[in-house]
Enzyme design. Sequence first.
Site, PDB file in Angstrom:
ATOM      1  N   ASP A  29      -7.007  -2.529  -2.626  1.00  0.00           N
ATOM      2  CA  ASP A  29      -8.137  -2.853  -1.758  1.00  0.00           C
ATOM      3  C   ASP A  29      -9.351  -1.969  -2.005  1.00  0.00           C
ATOM      4  O   ASP A  29      -9.206  -0.788  -2.293  1.00  0.00           O
ATOM      5  CB  ASP A  29      -7.704  -2.651  -0.300  1.00  0.00           C
ATOM      6  CG  ASP A  29      -7.729  -3.948   0.459  1.00  0.00           C
ATOM      7  OD1 ASP A  29      -8.499  -4.838   0.057  1.00  0.00           O
ATOM      8  OD2 ASP A  29      -6.995  -4.064   1.449  1.00  0.00           O
TER       9      ASP A  29
ATOM     10  N   HIS B 124     -14.362  -5.697  -8.889  1.00  0.00           N
ATOM     11  CA  HIS B 124     -13.089  -6.176  -9.453  1.00  0.00           C
ATOM     12  C   HIS B 124     -12.980  -5.753 -10.917  1.00  0.00           C
ATOM     13  O   HIS B 124     -11.924  -5.359 -11.386  1.00  0.00           O
ATOM     14  CB  HIS B 124     -12.978  -7.696  -9.334  1.00  0.00           C
ATOM     15  CG  HIS B 124     -12.913  -8.183  -7.909  1.00  0.00           C
ATOM     16  ND1 HIS B 124     -12.098  -7.596  -6.971  1.00  0.00           N
ATOM     17  CD2 HIS B 124     -13.565  -9.189  -7.267  1.00  0.00           C
ATOM     18  CE1 HIS B 124     -12.249  -8.224  -5.814  1.00  0.00           C
ATOM     19  NE2 HIS B 124     -13.138  -9.184  -5.965  1.00  0.00           N
TER      20      HIS B 124
ATOM     21  N   LEU C 209       9.021   0.258 -18.188  1.00  0.00           N
ATOM     22  CA  LEU C 209       8.466  -0.089 -16.875  1.00  0.00           C
ATOM     23  C   LEU C 209       8.419  -1.603 -16.654  1.00  0.00           C
ATOM     24  O   LEU C 209       8.019  -2.344 -17.555  1.00  0.00           O
ATOM     25  CB  LEU C 209       7.029   0.480 -16.792  1.00  0.00           C
ATOM     26  CG  LEU C 209       6.214   0.094 -15.568  1.00  0.00           C
ATOM     27  CD1 LEU C 209       6.689   0.884 -14.343  1.00  0.00           C
ATOM     28  CD2 LEU C 209       4.718   0.361 -15.791  1.00  0.00           C
TER      29      LEU C 209
HETATM   30  C1  FPP Z   1      -8.902  -6.401  -3.246  1.00  0.00           C
HETATM   31  O1  FPP Z   1     -10.146  -5.788  -3.012  1.00  0.00           O
HETATM   32  C2  FPP Z   1      -8.763  -6.780  -4.662  1.00  0.00           C
HETATM   33  C3  FPP Z   1      -8.557  -8.052  -5.130  1.00  0.00           C
HETATM   34  C4  FPP Z   1      -8.434  -9.227  -4.240  1.00  0.00           C
HETATM   35  C5  FPP Z   1      -8.489  -8.338  -6.573  1.00  0.00           C
HETATM   36  C6  FPP Z   1      -7.818  -7.322  -7.448  1.00  0.00           C
HETATM   37  C7  FPP Z   1      -8.001  -7.688  -8.881  1.00  0.00           C
HETATM   38  C8  FPP Z   1      -8.231  -6.815  -9.892  1.00  0.00           C
HETATM   39  C9  FPP Z   1      -8.293  -5.352  -9.715  1.00  0.00           C
HETATM   40  C10 FPP Z   1      -8.492  -7.328 -11.276  1.00  0.00           C
HETATM   41  C11 FPP Z   1      -7.377  -7.909 -12.070  1.00  0.00           C
HETATM   42  C12 FPP Z   1      -6.090  -7.197 -12.004  1.00  0.00           C
HETATM   43  C13 FPP Z   1      -4.950  -7.561 -12.641  1.00  0.00           C
HETATM   44  C14 FPP Z   1      -3.716  -6.777 -12.393  1.00  0.00           C
HETATM   45  C15 FPP Z   1      -4.846  -8.696 -13.594  1.00  0.00           C
HETATM   46  P1  FPP Z   1     -11.192  -6.490  -2.040  1.00  0.00           P
HETATM   47  O2  FPP Z   1     -11.963  -7.485  -2.816  1.00  0.00           O
HETATM   48  O3  FPP Z   1     -10.456  -7.026  -0.863  1.00  0.00           O
HETATM   49  O4  FPP Z   1     -12.150  -5.322  -1.651  1.00  0.00           O
HETATM   50  P2  FPP Z   1     -12.794  -5.075  -0.200  1.00  0.00           P
HETATM   51  O5  FPP Z   1     -11.646  -4.705   0.685  1.00  0.00           O
HETATM   52  O6  FPP Z   1     -13.704  -3.928  -0.446  1.00  0.00           O
HETATM   53  O7  FPP Z   1     -13.499  -6.317   0.213  1.00  0.00           O
END
Ligand code: FPP
Length: 232
Positions: free
Chosen positions: A2, A19, A113
């Site tokens: 997050d 992201h 892993l």
């Molecule tokens: C949550 O942060 C994150 C996500 C919904 C996406 C996570 C994806 C990646 C890090 C990229 C790809 C990763 C892989 C493993 C292929 P948020 O958007 O909810 O952030 P916020 O809480 O600040 O709104």
Amino acid sequence: MDGNGRWAEQKGKIRVFGHKAGVKTVRQCVNYAAKQGVEALTLFAFSSENWKRPKEEVSTLMELFMMVLNSEVKKLHKNNIKLCILGDVRGFSTTLQDKIAKSEALTAKNTGLVLNIAANYGGRWHIAEAAKELAKKVQQGEMAASDIDESVLDQQIASWPLTDVDLMIRTGGEQRISNFLLWQLAYAELFFTDTLWPDFNEQCFADAIASFSHRERRYGHTSAQVQASKQG
Ligand code: FPP
């Protein structure tokens, strides 16, 4: 993982910038977990509820998954890492589904892993899927409904290479589980940090593991019983 969106917004950028920065943290954490001899690392990349986000954000996330698979899978394979995607992959484009299947097949026999990426995943969905499979077995006469107990359901859920979770780390300041691995988190130690995912690094990961190593896991026993069993 997050905090990507807020991290970007704090820098005056659009959410997807966060992201993209988050991918760097993913790489660091995977390397660190492998180096530390962690058995399995599960990253919650996209929940079944995340489809509700703005269309552009969802499509950038899908592109990012594809890009990460294209650029990282060979490296994972070289490092003996086994990649598994947890979730309802049928929700993704056929190109992405195909890439996922090929990536899993390439790394299937690796013994290092286990890297689980939860994508289009929901803990309740996972339990319901397992219940559906067991119901089919009952319907086909392979077992009786009365045979179903915790251990049978556990085995069904663990048909994916994921057993009980030891430590759950949530970044970004929220203190909730958000429909993550509900069944597998039953006895997990929880670690919450305000650090936003793109700022999470090896030191933060080490701090979480250090905190975990000081916890006393009692599984319903008393502290005295736990101490006695360690000595005995
Ligand atoms: C949550 O942060 C994150 C996500 C919904 C996406 C996570 C994806 C990646 C890090 C990229 C790809 C990763 C892989 C493993 C292929 P948020 O958007 O909810 O952030 P916020 O809480 O600040 O709104």
